[in-house]
Design a protein around this motif. Structure first.
Motif, PDB file in Angstrom:
ATOM      1  N   GLY A   1       1.547  30.217 -16.643  1.00 53.39           N
ATOM      2  CA  GLY A   1       2.070  31.487 -17.131  1.00 53.39           C
ATOM      3  C   GLY A   1       1.075  32.626 -17.099  1.00 53.39           C
ATOM      4  N   THR A   2      -0.200  32.313 -16.900  1.00 47.84           N
ATOM      5  CA  THR A   2      -1.197  33.384 -16.846  1.00 47.84           C
ATOM      6  C   THR A   2      -1.169  34.053 -15.475  1.00 47.84           C
ATOM      7  OG1 THR A   2      -2.963  31.926 -16.052  1.00 47.84           O
ATOM      8  CG2 THR A   2      -2.701  32.137 -18.458  1.00 47.84           C
ATOM      9  N   PRO A   3      -1.659  35.286 -15.389  1.00 53.24           N
ATOM     10  CA  PRO A   3      -1.708  35.956 -14.082  1.00 53.24           C
ATOM     11  C   PRO A   3      -2.521  35.172 -13.041  1.00 53.24           C
ATOM     12  CG  PRO A   3      -2.015  37.554 -15.829  1.00 53.24           C
ATOM     13  CD  PRO A   3      -2.045  36.201 -16.479  1.00 53.24           C
ATOM     14  N   GLU A   4      -3.650  34.603 -13.448  1.00 52.45           N
ATOM     15  CA  GLU A   4      -4.473  33.821 -12.518  1.00 52.45           C
ATOM     16  C   GLU A   4      -3.700  32.607 -12.005  1.00 52.45           C
ATOM     17  OE1 GLU A   4      -8.912  31.843 -12.299  1.00 52.45           O
ATOM     18  OE2 GLU A   4      -7.908  31.904 -14.238  1.00 52.45           O
ATOM     19  N   TRP A   5      -3.045  31.898 -12.915  1.00 54.69           N
ATOM     20  CA  TRP A   5      -2.225  30.739 -12.521  1.00 54.69           C
ATOM     21  C   TRP A   5      -1.134  31.170 -11.550  1.00 54.69           C
ATOM     22  CZ3 TRP A   5       3.027  30.313 -13.441  1.00 54.69           C
ATOM     23  CH2 TRP A   5       3.610  29.089 -13.097  1.00 54.69           C
TER      24      TRP A   5
ATOM     25  N   GLU B   1      -0.163  20.913  -9.628  1.00 47.48           N
ATOM     26  CA  GLU B   1      -0.672  21.944 -10.526  1.00 47.48           C
ATOM     27  C   GLU B   1      -2.167  22.104 -10.312  1.00 47.48           C
ATOM     28  OE1 GLU B   1       0.798  24.110 -12.713  1.00 47.48           O
ATOM     29  OE2 GLU B   1       2.699  23.405 -11.926  1.00 47.48           O
ATOM     30  N   ILE B   2      -2.660  23.307 -10.434  1.00 51.95           N
ATOM     31  CA  ILE B   2      -4.076  23.586 -10.236  1.00 51.95           C
ATOM     32  C   ILE B   2      -4.821  23.322 -11.550  1.00 51.95           C
ATOM     33  CG2 ILE B   2      -5.772  25.338  -9.600  1.00 51.95           C
ATOM     34  CD1 ILE B   2      -3.426  26.752  -8.073  1.00 51.95           C
ATOM     35  N   PRO B   3      -5.777  22.386 -11.531  1.00 47.81           N
ATOM     36  CA  PRO B   3      -6.497  22.056 -12.771  1.00 47.81           C
ATOM     37  C   PRO B   3      -7.263  23.262 -13.321  1.00 47.81           C
ATOM     38  CG  PRO B   3      -7.045  20.513 -10.993  1.00 47.81           C
ATOM     39  CD  PRO B   3      -6.233  21.608 -10.386  1.00 47.81           C
ATOM     40  N   GLY B   4      -7.297  23.348 -14.636  1.00 48.81           N
ATOM     41  CA  GLY B   4      -8.081  24.386 -15.295  1.00 48.81           C
ATOM     42  C   GLY B   4      -7.372  25.710 -15.483  1.00 48.81           C
ATOM     43  N   LEU B   5      -6.150  25.831 -14.961  1.00 48.54           N
ATOM     44  CA  LEU B   5      -5.411  27.076 -15.127  1.00 48.54           C
ATOM     45  C   LEU B   5      -4.305  26.887 -16.158  1.00 48.54           C
ATOM     46  CD1 LEU B   5      -5.027  28.310 -11.440  1.00 48.54           C
ATOM     47  CD2 LEU B   5      -6.737  28.974 -13.137  1.00 48.54           C
ATOM     48  N   THR B   6      -4.049  27.910 -16.931  1.00 47.12           N
ATOM     49  CA  THR B   6      -3.000  27.859 -17.945  1.00 47.12           C
ATOM     50  C   THR B   6      -1.707  28.414 -17.354  1.00 47.12           C
ATOM     51  OG1 THR B   6      -4.636  28.149 -19.681  1.00 47.12           O
ATOM     52  CG2 THR B   6      -2.339  28.607 -20.262  1.00 47.12           C
TER      53      THR B   6
END
Length: 146
Positions: A49-53, A42-47
Motif C-alpha cells: 500500500g505504500t508508494p514505494e511498494w 511480493e517484494i520483501p521489505g516493502l509495506t
C-alpha cells in the motif's frame, strides 16, 4: 518451453483457491518452463500500500509480462465486474502482442474487450495442465458480452 505470466485477483479465499488451482495446473504442464504469479512474488521489505511498494510492484509485474511468452488470465470476478489490475495486465499483454489465454469458470457475461482480445478461451483450470503452450491453439468465446 513456455514462460507464463499469471494474471488474476487474489483478494479473498475464493480467488486465492482459484489461482492456486491454476498455479498447480500450469506446474503440471510439461510445456511450461516457468510461471510468474504476482501472488507469490511480493517484494520483501516493502509495506503493501505504500508508494514505494506500488511503484516497485508495478515495475516488476510489467517487466514480467514483457519477459513472458504468454499471459494466462483469470476473469472470474464479482458479478460481471473485471478486476482492474487484471484488466490492465490483459490489455498490456494484448498491446504487447502477447497471446492471452483466458480462464472463465463462472457462468457470467464476459466484457467485450476481454472477449475480443483473447487468443484462447478455457472454462476449467485443469485444462491448463494439458493446453499446448508450444502451438497455442486458438479458441474463442461465443457467449453474451457487455
Amino acid at each position: 518451453m513456455t514462460s507464463v505470466y499469471l494474471a488474476g485477483p487474489f483478494f479473498d479465499d475464493e480467488q486465492i483457491a482459484r489461482i492456486e488451482r491454476v498455479e498447480k495446473a500450469l506446474a503440471a504442464n510439461p510445456r511450461v518452463a516457468n510461471v510468474f504469479s504476482p501472488r507469490l512474488s511480493e517484494i520483501p521489505g516493502l509495506t503493501m500500500g505504500t508508494p514505494e511498494w506500488a511503484t516497485q510492484t508495478f515495475e516488476m509485474d510489467v517487466h514480467q509480462i514483457d519477459q513472458a511468452d504468454v499471459v494466462v488470465a483469470l476473469v472470474d470476478f464479482v458479478g460481471d465486474q473485471v478486476d482492474s489490475g487484471t484488466a490492465f495486465e490483459i490489455g498490456y499483454a494484448f498491446h504487447s502482442k502477447k497471446p492471452v489465454v483466458i480462464l472463465h469458470e463462472k457462468d457470467t457475461i464476459l466484457n467485450l474487450m476481454i472477449a475480443e482480445g483473447l487468443h484462447a478461451y478455457l472454462r476449467e483450470a485443469e485444462s491448463l495442465a494439458a493446453y499446448d503452450f508450444s502451438t497455442l491453439p486458438e479458441s474463442h468465446y461465443s457467449g453474451k458480452v457487455i
